[in-house]
Design an enzyme around this catalytic site. Structure first.
Site, PDB file in Angstrom:
ATOM      1  N   HIS A 158       0.834  -1.210   0.000  1.00 34.28           N
ATOM      2  CA  HIS A 158       0.000   0.000   0.000  1.00 34.28           C
ATOM      3  C   HIS A 158       0.868   1.259   0.000  1.00 34.28           C
ATOM      4  O   HIS A 158       0.695   2.151  -0.838  1.00 34.28           O
ATOM      5  CB  HIS A 158      -0.901  -0.035   1.240  1.00 34.28           C
ATOM      6  CG  HIS A 158      -1.790   1.137   1.398  1.00 34.28           C
ATOM      7  ND1 HIS A 158      -3.132   1.105   1.090  1.00 34.28           N
ATOM      8  CD2 HIS A 158      -1.565   2.394   1.867  1.00 34.28           C
ATOM      9  CE1 HIS A 158      -3.678   2.279   1.340  1.00 34.28           C
ATOM     10  NE2 HIS A 158      -2.746   3.081   1.818  1.00 34.28           N
ATOM     11  N   GLU A 159       1.811   1.327   0.930  1.00 31.57           N
ATOM     12  CA  GLU A 159       2.643   2.527   1.043  1.00 31.57           C
ATOM     13  C   GLU A 159       3.590   2.673  -0.143  1.00 31.57           C
ATOM     14  O   GLU A 159       3.902   3.798  -0.561  1.00 31.57           O
ATOM     15  CB  GLU A 159       3.419   2.513   2.359  1.00 31.57           C
ATOM     16  CG  GLU A 159       2.549   2.508   3.609  1.00 31.57           C
ATOM     17  CD  GLU A 159       1.557   3.665   3.667  1.00 31.57           C
ATOM     18  OE1 GLU A 159       1.823   4.720   3.034  1.00 31.57           O
ATOM     19  OE2 GLU A 159       0.515   3.523   4.322  1.00 31.57           O
ATOM     20  N   HIS A 185       1.709   4.499  -2.796  1.00 33.39           N
ATOM     21  CA  HIS A 185       1.814   5.950  -2.606  1.00 33.39           C
ATOM     22  C   HIS A 185       3.182   6.458  -3.069  1.00 33.39           C
ATOM     23  O   HIS A 185       3.296   7.487  -3.738  1.00 33.39           O
ATOM     24  CB  HIS A 185       1.655   6.296  -1.118  1.00 33.39           C
ATOM     25  CG  HIS A 185       0.264   6.227  -0.601  1.00 33.39           C
ATOM     26  ND1 HIS A 185      -0.802   6.825  -1.224  1.00 33.39           N
ATOM     27  CD2 HIS A 185      -0.239   5.647   0.530  1.00 33.39           C
ATOM     28  CE1 HIS A 185      -1.905   6.617  -0.518  1.00 33.39           C
ATOM     29  NE2 HIS A 185      -1.584   5.909   0.541  1.00 33.39           N
ATOM     30  N   HIS A 237       3.626   6.541  -6.813  1.00 34.83           N
ATOM     31  CA  HIS A 237       2.774   7.612  -7.331  1.00 34.83           C
ATOM     32  C   HIS A 237       3.500   8.954  -7.172  1.00 34.83           C
ATOM     33  O   HIS A 237       3.582   9.761  -8.114  1.00 34.83           O
ATOM     34  CB  HIS A 237       1.450   7.610  -6.565  1.00 34.83           C
ATOM     35  CG  HIS A 237       0.380   8.467  -7.157  1.00 34.83           C
ATOM     36  ND1 HIS A 237      -0.848   8.654  -6.554  1.00 34.83           N
ATOM     37  CD2 HIS A 237       0.334   9.207  -8.287  1.00 34.83           C
ATOM     38  CE1 HIS A 237      -1.591   9.454  -7.300  1.00 34.83           C
ATOM     39  NE2 HIS A 237      -0.899   9.814  -8.344  1.00 34.83           N
TER      40      HIS A 237
END
Length: 635
Positions: free
Chosen positions: A424-425, A428, A431
């Site tokens: 998940h991180e 980020h 991105h």
């Protein structure tokens, strides 16, 4: 059994880490109890921490740069009253403006990252306080700019943009400013609004200090009272997925009771935070706090209300899952501390190195460049602060800015839950990395609405990879349990907090009070609807859930974006996994777009329309499929 695809990293500090779902061998000698504790920061080997020297080499260097930067801010004052002198002058100003924003971000980042991993470090706390003050100073210093730009007139700005190549990139910036011009006040008022931001952060800071530093949690205990497990923000997730129900119950109660002890102070802080949101909305002439929160990213209010409507309509899917858990666990009554209880006796161990390898393999559809950046950052470049330690703040996050690489904080616990959090991180982080590398400073930061799409997209692809390549039923059950836990946070907790947030803002807008009993009762009522008759709720301890989100509820309607994000992520992931023509290219274009377009526009171009309820319905379909698959695996 212990499922381990590869042997652990020999440098992995097992001796100082709290075990997640893997019970350590415990011995009871007479009346002696074995204590399982979390290490202090100094006991974590440096190779498992992030490298803040990539921003500034030392705290002393940071302080010197901060002092020099305050003097450099005077450069901005020379432009005051002169932005309309011509397109070249305006282009010079926008260069200075971006340079100020860039350096501010670096200074604030260094201070906040240092404090996040050791909230008991008084020097780090002082730097974080200085960073907050700096943000307020910068906001006040730059406050003259937008009113002056509006005074120039948008037809003139558009003409200058056509005339001067240096202004060519600012089309979206000028369009956004024009759209929001009715909510930008005079230079004098804007300066005042900038100055109040520092004291306005006090309520959130006090809540965070209480949560991360002052609260002392009682130890959790196993059924035989043979071991005491230290309860911290970093260890709680592992304790709540422990196989021993006594450990889960005592950890859950300890965490809730720790917050209940400060409920009145925290309620006062949250009430102040909501009043500040209402003040900002009214000062900028918005119709409500919700409207003020959605306006910057150009999100219609219908997007928020669609989420709540779809969420409430699909609550029976959650009720079905509670019934499955109750049956498989063999308990007469299902409680909240059973929501993450393991549904299989097998323990899936995932060392950090293995997690990185599986994430890299799962993200392979996005191409070699993406996975190479991800692997480099997660390993040799030390983007990640990996393991729990005393004083480390709760949760996990990715943070950074142009001119640096991303930084990830988490508390890795050698399990599938931690693997998914890391994926998940890293979503980020990539991105951010691709946005910064593609966009100018002014568009380098994407909106929060877009942020949660990228993070959940990674989780969706990695879960798909694991379910396809790891046929062991116990492993598959573990992957789906993690997925259900993630959906529980994003598609139950966060929509419920969004409903809570809407109601408390409306109460303040009507002039009604917010006290701890009022907040607790509202929170408990909302969760009672989520749990139905299938889960026995402890109203007192569930009611304090709001206090356990010391950042989210001070970020004015932030939490609903977790749910829209997971919906958008699964819709886009389905296209990539199905090999839809152009799906990968469209998704990578979305990652590189940063803030150069409105998020709804970016996401439509990528292949999902979050102004429609359809992606939310799709995500609840994925949730239902996981429940069905669990029912099959568990008989």
């Amino acid at each position: 059994i212990e499922i381990r695809a590869n042997p652990p990293n020999p440098r992995h500090p097992r001796s100082i880490l709290y075990p997640s779902t893997i019970p350590l061998p415990l011995s009871k000698r007479g009346n002696t109890m074995t204590a399982i504790t979390v290490p202090v920061r100094s006991e974590i080997p440096v190779e498992f921490t992030w490298d803040l020297a990539d921003i500034y080499p030392t705290p002393e260097a940071w302080q010197q740069r901060l002092d020099a930067f305050k003097e450099e801010l005077a450069r901005a004052a020379a432009f005051k009253g002169h932005l309309g002198d011509g397109p070249e002058q305006l282009a010079d100003w926008l260069d200075v403006y971006q340079a100020i924003q860039r350096e501010t971000m670096r200074l604030v980042m260094y201070a906040r990252l240092g404090y996040s991993t050791d909230t008991g470090d008084l020097a780090a706390a002082a730097r974080a306080g200085q960073a907050t003050s700096l943000e307020s100073t910068v906001a006040a210093t730059l406050a003259f700019a937008e009113p002056e730009l509006m005074a120039i007139g948008f037809p003139t700005l558009r003409a200058w943009r056509e005339e001067n190549p240096r202004l060519a990139i600012y089309g979206h910036y000028f369009a956004n400013l024009e759209r929001l011009s009715g909510h930008v006040r005079s230079a004098e008022v804007e300066e005042l609004l900038g100055q109040v931001e520092d004291p306005f952060r006090t309520a959130a800071a006090i809540h965070g200090t209480l949560t991360n530093t002052e609260i002392k949690f009682a130890d959790a205990h196993d059924a035989e009272a043979a071991a005491a497990y230290e309860v911290t923000h970093g260890s709680l997730g592992a304790l709540l997925s422990h196989g021993d129900r006594s450990v889960r119950r005592s950890a859950w109660e300890s965490y809730a009771d720790g917050h209940l002890a400060y409920q009145h102070t925290m309620a006062g802080c949250l009430a102040a935070g909501v009043k500040q949101d209402v003040f900002r909305a009214r000062a900028r002439r918005h119709s409500s706090s919700l409207a003020a929160a959605l306006a910057p990213a150009n999100i219609p209010e219908s997007v928020f209300h669609n989420l709540i409507d779809v969420f409430r309509r699909h609550l029976p899917t959650w009720h079905r899952y509670w019934r499955l858990r109750k049956r498989v666990l063999g308990v007469e009554t299902l409680h909240e501390y059973d929501v993450k209880a393991p549904l299989s006796q097998a323990h899936v161990t995932v060392p950090y190195d293995q997690a990185v390898a599986w994430i890299v393999a799962g993200m392979a559809p996005l191409g070699e460049e993406y996975v190479n950046i991800l692997q480099r950052g997660a390993t040799r470049e030390r983007w990640v602060d990996i393991y729990p330690n005393k004083g480390k703040r709760m949760g996990a996050f990715s943070y950074g800015g142009p001119g640096t690489h991303p930084f990830i904080m988490m508390s890795y616990n050698d399990d599938l839950f931690s693997l998914s959090t890391l994926a998940h991180e890293l979503g980020h982080a990539l991105h951010s990395y691709l946005s910064w590398r593609t966009q100018p400073q002014i568009y380098g930061r994407y909106t929060l609405f877009a942020a949660e799409v990228a993070s959940n997209f990674n989780q969706a692809l990695v879960r798909d990879y694991l379910l396809r390549t790891q046929p062991d039923p116990a492993f598959q059950i573990g992957v789906i349990e993690e997925a259900m836990s993630n959906f529980h946070r994003y598609f139950l907790i966060m929509p419920t907090l969004a409903r809570f947030e809407l109601e408390i803002h409306r109460r303040v807008e009507r002039g009604q009070p917010l006290t701890a009993p009022i907040l607790n009762d509202l929170m408990a009522d909302l969760f009672a609807e989520c749990y139905g008759d299938d889960l026995a709720m402890d109203r007192v301890r569930t009611g304090i859930t709001w206090a356990q989100f010391s950042t989210h509820l001070y970020s004015n309607f932030y939490v609903y974006q977790y749910a829209t994000g997971i919906a958008g992520a699964h819709a886009l992931a389905q296209g990539v996994l199905a090999g839809a023509d152009g799906a990968v290219a469209r998704y990578l274009t979305f990652l590189r777009a940063g803030g150069s377009r409105d998020p709804l526009v970016e996401l439509r171009a990528a292949g999902v329309d979050l102004s429609s309820p359809a992606p939310l319905e799709t995500a609840f379909g994925v949730l239902a499929e996981y429940v069905e698959r669990l029912e099959m695996l568990l008989g």
